[in-house]
Write a protein that holds these residues in place. Structure first.
Motif, PDB file in Angstrom:
ATOM      1  N   VAL A  81     -16.402  24.384 -13.967  1.00 43.40           N
ATOM      2  CA  VAL A  81     -15.653  23.582 -13.001  1.00 43.40           C
ATOM      3  C   VAL A  81     -14.528  24.443 -12.435  1.00 43.40           C
ATOM      4  O   VAL A  81     -13.742  25.034 -13.190  1.00 43.40           O
ATOM      5  CB  VAL A  81     -15.069  22.318 -13.658  1.00 43.40           C
ATOM      6  CG1 VAL A  81     -14.262  21.513 -12.632  1.00 43.40           C
ATOM      7  CG2 VAL A  81     -16.183  21.471 -14.249  1.00 43.40           C
ATOM      8  N   VAL A  82     -14.448  24.505 -11.117  1.00 44.15           N
ATOM      9  CA  VAL A  82     -13.498  25.391 -10.428  1.00 44.15           C
ATOM     10  C   VAL A  82     -12.548  24.562  -9.577  1.00 44.15           C
ATOM     11  O   VAL A  82     -12.962  23.594  -8.919  1.00 44.15           O
ATOM     12  CB  VAL A  82     -14.241  26.414  -9.533  1.00 44.15           C
ATOM     13  CG1 VAL A  82     -13.248  27.280  -8.764  1.00 44.15           C
ATOM     14  CG2 VAL A  82     -15.169  27.287 -10.378  1.00 44.15           C
ATOM     15  N   LEU A  83     -11.284  24.965  -9.562  1.00 44.57           N
ATOM     16  CA  LEU A  83     -10.266  24.355  -8.708  1.00 44.57           C
ATOM     17  C   LEU A  83      -9.747  25.411  -7.743  1.00 44.57           C
ATOM     18  O   LEU A  83      -9.239  26.452  -8.156  1.00 44.57           O
ATOM     19  CB  LEU A  83      -9.110  23.813  -9.552  1.00 44.57           C
ATOM     20  CG  LEU A  83      -7.866  23.304  -8.806  1.00 44.57           C
ATOM     21  CD1 LEU A  83      -8.233  22.154  -7.873  1.00 44.57           C
ATOM     22  CD2 LEU A  83      -6.782  22.882  -9.795  1.00 44.57           C
ATOM     23  N   ASN A  84      -9.910  25.155  -6.442  1.00 44.61           N
ATOM     24  CA  ASN A  84      -9.417  26.057  -5.397  1.00 44.61           C
ATOM     25  C   ASN A  84      -8.187  25.427  -4.748  1.00 44.61           C
ATOM     26  O   ASN A  84      -8.286  24.384  -4.091  1.00 44.61           O
ATOM     27  CB  ASN A  84     -10.511  26.307  -4.361  1.00 44.61           C
ATOM     28  CG  ASN A  84     -10.070  27.217  -3.233  1.00 44.61           C
ATOM     29  OD1 ASN A  84     -10.651  27.215  -2.158  1.00 44.61           O
ATOM     30  ND2 ASN A  84      -9.044  28.024  -3.439  1.00 44.61           N
ATOM     31  N   ILE A  85      -7.031  26.048  -4.959  1.00 36.82           N
ATOM     32  CA  ILE A  85      -5.766  25.528  -4.446  1.00 36.82           C
ATOM     33  C   ILE A  85      -5.452  26.171  -3.106  1.00 36.82           C
ATOM     34  O   ILE A  85      -5.445  27.391  -2.973  1.00 36.82           O
ATOM     35  CB  ILE A  85      -4.634  25.796  -5.449  1.00 36.82           C
ATOM     36  CG1 ILE A  85      -4.911  25.086  -6.767  1.00 36.82           C
ATOM     37  CG2 ILE A  85      -3.287  25.353  -4.878  1.00 36.82           C
ATOM     38  CD1 ILE A  85      -3.925  25.415  -7.861  1.00 36.82           C
ATOM     39  N   GLY A  86      -5.147  25.344  -2.095  1.00 38.63           N
ATOM     40  CA  GLY A  86      -4.898  25.860  -0.761  1.00 38.63           C
ATOM     41  C   GLY A  86      -6.168  26.422  -0.164  1.00 38.63           C
ATOM     42  O   GLY A  86      -6.213  27.580   0.239  1.00 38.63           O
ATOM     43  N   CYS A  87      -7.205  25.590  -0.083  1.00 39.19           N
ATOM     44  CA  CYS A  87      -8.541  26.100   0.247  1.00 39.19           C
ATOM     45  C   CYS A  87      -8.680  26.581   1.677  1.00 39.19           C
ATOM     46  O   CYS A  87      -9.604  27.335   1.988  1.00 39.19           O
ATOM     47  CB  CYS A  87      -9.594  25.048  -0.062  1.00 39.19           C
ATOM     48  SG  CYS A  87      -9.531  23.585   1.009  1.00 39.19           S
ATOM     49  N   GLY A  88      -7.788  26.146   2.597  1.00 39.79           N
ATOM     50  CA  GLY A  88      -7.889  26.617   3.975  1.00 39.79           C
ATOM     51  C   GLY A  88      -9.218  26.255   4.599  1.00 39.79           C
ATOM     52  O   GLY A  88      -9.595  25.090   4.685  1.00 39.79           O
TER      53      GLY A  88
END
Length: 391
Positions: free
Chosen positions: A80-87
Motif C-alpha cells: 500500500v502506497v501513499l503519494n503526498i502532493g500527487c500533482g
C-alpha cells in the motif's frame, strides 16, 4: 478509483511551496500577510498547473523518481502506497504500474479531479484512490507500507512539504515502512559571477559616457535584495561544498528544522566573491540507514592556466549504484536550480584565503512558508552578516 474532497483547515505546518525572496523583516512580512485576504491554495488552479508542468518537464526529477521506483519494485509490489502532493498523479501511477496493491494519491489542488480522470483512462481505478484535500485533513482507513512524495522546496526546506511527510509518517506509516526519497542533504558554497555583477551594477559607472554612480545603491538593493533561483556553473564555484543540513525522513521532527552550521573553507582560486549558492540532493536509498557524507563527492580539478580567470572545474560524482537526484551546479538542470544569495559588494579573495562563519536556518512559526536564514562570515579581517527571509 474514487476522488474524495476534504477542505477542512489544517495545522500551521501544513504544506506550502513556491519561489523564494529575501531581505524583508519578519514583522513587515507577517503584517502584510495578516492584512491580505487568505485565498485557499486549492482555488489557484493555474498556479498549481504551472508548478505541475515544470515538475513533469523536469527530466532529471522524473528520471530519478522513475528509476527509484523501478529499483525498489520488489518493495512496492503488493504493498500500500501513499503519494503526498500527487500533482499530475504520475508518481502514484508509476507505483501502481510497479505492482502496488493500493495507491492513495493526495493533493490539495482541484487538479486532483483531473488526476482521477487520468487514472480512469489508464485503467487503474481498481488500485488507485485520489483524495482531494490536505494530508493533515484526509481520512485513510489503513496503514501504508510506503510514502512517496516530491516534498522538496527551494533550498530544500523553503515551502517544502516535509512537515506533511512527518505528519503522514507518524499517522500512517507501518513500522519498517519506507519513504521515497528518504534522505536529503543541503549544501552551500561560495561563488563568483563577475559578468553578472558587471551587467547589473558596474555599467552604471559609464552609461553612454555619463557617470551615474549615484544610482548604485538602488541598483544593488534591486539586484541583490532577495534570494534568487537561478543556475550557476561549476566554473563559478570557489570552494568545496559545505554541508549545511541533513534530513532523515524517518526520524526528523518539526523541531529539527532549526539548525546552526559553523564552517571554515578556503578559496580554490583567486577571484571576487559575489555570493553564496545553495543546492541539495536527495537519495532513493529506501533504507533507514544511510551515509550522508559519501553519496556526493566534490573533486577539484583546477588547471593552472585558468586559475587567474577565476574558473573552477569541480566535479560532483554520484556513488556507483545509488539513485540520487542532485541539484548541484553542473548537474542536469532541474526546476529547483540553485538558490543564490548575493553580496551587496564583492569581496576579493586570494587563492587559499580562508573564510569562517556560520549559517542558521529556521522556520517562521507563524507561517511555515517562510524560511529564515542568518549567515555570518568573516575573511581578511572583515566580518559581515546576511539576514534573509525567503518569501
Amino acid at each position: 478509483m474514487t476522488v474524495e474532497d476534504d477542505s477542512a483547515s489544517r495545522p500551521w505546518f501544513a504544506a506550502c511551496r513556491g519561489s523564494g525572496k529575501r531581505k524583508r523583516s519578519t514583522d513587515a512580512v507577517l503584517q502584510q500577510r495578516q492584512a491580505s485576504p487568505v485565498v485557499p491554495p486549492s482555488s489557484d488552479i493555474e498556479e498549481y498547473y504551472s508548478r505541475a508542468y515544470s515538475q513533469i518537464k523536469d527530466h532529471a526529477r522524473m528520471e530519478a523518481y522513475r528509476d527509484g521506483i523501478l529499483r525498489h519494485q520488489p518493495l512496492i509490489s503488493g504493498k500500500v502506497v501513499l503519494n503526498i502532493g500527487c500533482g499530475t498523479g504520475i508518481l502514484a501511477i508509476f507505483c501502481a504500474l510497479a505492482g502496488a496493491t493500493r495507491v492513495y494519491a493526495i493533493d490539495e489542488s482541484t487538479l486532483a479531479v483531473r488526476v482521477g480522470e487520468v487514472v480512469k483512462e489508464n485503467n487503474l481505478s481498481d488500485r488507485m484512490t485520489v483524495l482531494l484535500g490536505r494530508v493533515e485533513d484526509v481520512s485513510i482507513d489503513e496503514k501504508v507500507d510506503i510514502i512517496i512524495s516530491d516534498w522538496m522546496g527551494d533550498m530544500l526546506l523553503h515551502k517544502s512539504m516535509l512537515p506533511s511527510i512527518i505528519f503522514a509518517r507518524d499517522k500512517w506509516l507501518k513500522p519498517g515502512g519506507f519513504i521515497f526519497p528518504s534522505h536529503a542533504s543541503l549544501y552551500m558554497a561560495l561563488f563568483t559571477d563577475a559578468d553578472g555583477y558587471h551587467e547589473s551594477i558596474d555599467f552604471w559607472h559609464d552609461v553612454y559616457g555619463i557617470n551615474m554612480s549615484a544610482v548604485l545603491p538602488l541598483a544593488k538593493t534591486s539586484a541583490f535584495g532577495d534570494t534568487y533561483t537561478e543556475t550557476i556553473s561549476k566554473a563559478s564555484v570557489l570552494t568545496l561544498p559545505i554541508l549545511v543540513k541533513q534530513v532523515d525522513c524517518y526520524t526528523i521532527t518539526i523541531q529539527d528544522f532549526e539548525s546552526v552550521t559553523n564552517f571554515s573553507v578556503s578559496s580554490l582560486l583567486q577571484a571576487p566573491l559575489h555570493g553564496f549558492a545553495f543546492w541539495f540532493d536527495v537519495s532513493f536509498s529506501g533504507s533507514a540507514t544511510y551515509s550522508p557524507n559519501h553519496h556526493l563527492q566534490l573533486l577539484p580539478e583546477i588547471p593552472a592556466d585558468r586559475q587567474a580567470q577565476g574558473s573552477s572545474h569541480s566535479h560532483w560524482e554520484q556513488v556507483p549504484g545509488e539513485i540520487l537526484l542532485s541539484t548541484a551546479p553542473g548537474e542536469a538542470r532541474t526546476h529547483w536550480e540553485q538558490t543564490v544569495l548575493y553580496l551587496y559588494d564583492p569581496i576579493e579573495l586570494k587563492q587559499d584565503q580562508k573564510m569562517v562563519g556560520s549559517v542558521s536556518l529556521s522556520l517562521i512559526t507563524e507561517n511555515c512558508c517562510l524560511l529564515d536564514i542568518h549567515l555570518a562570515h568573516s575573511t581578511g579581517g572583515l566580518a559581515h552578516v546576511e539576514t534573509t527571509i525567503m518569501l
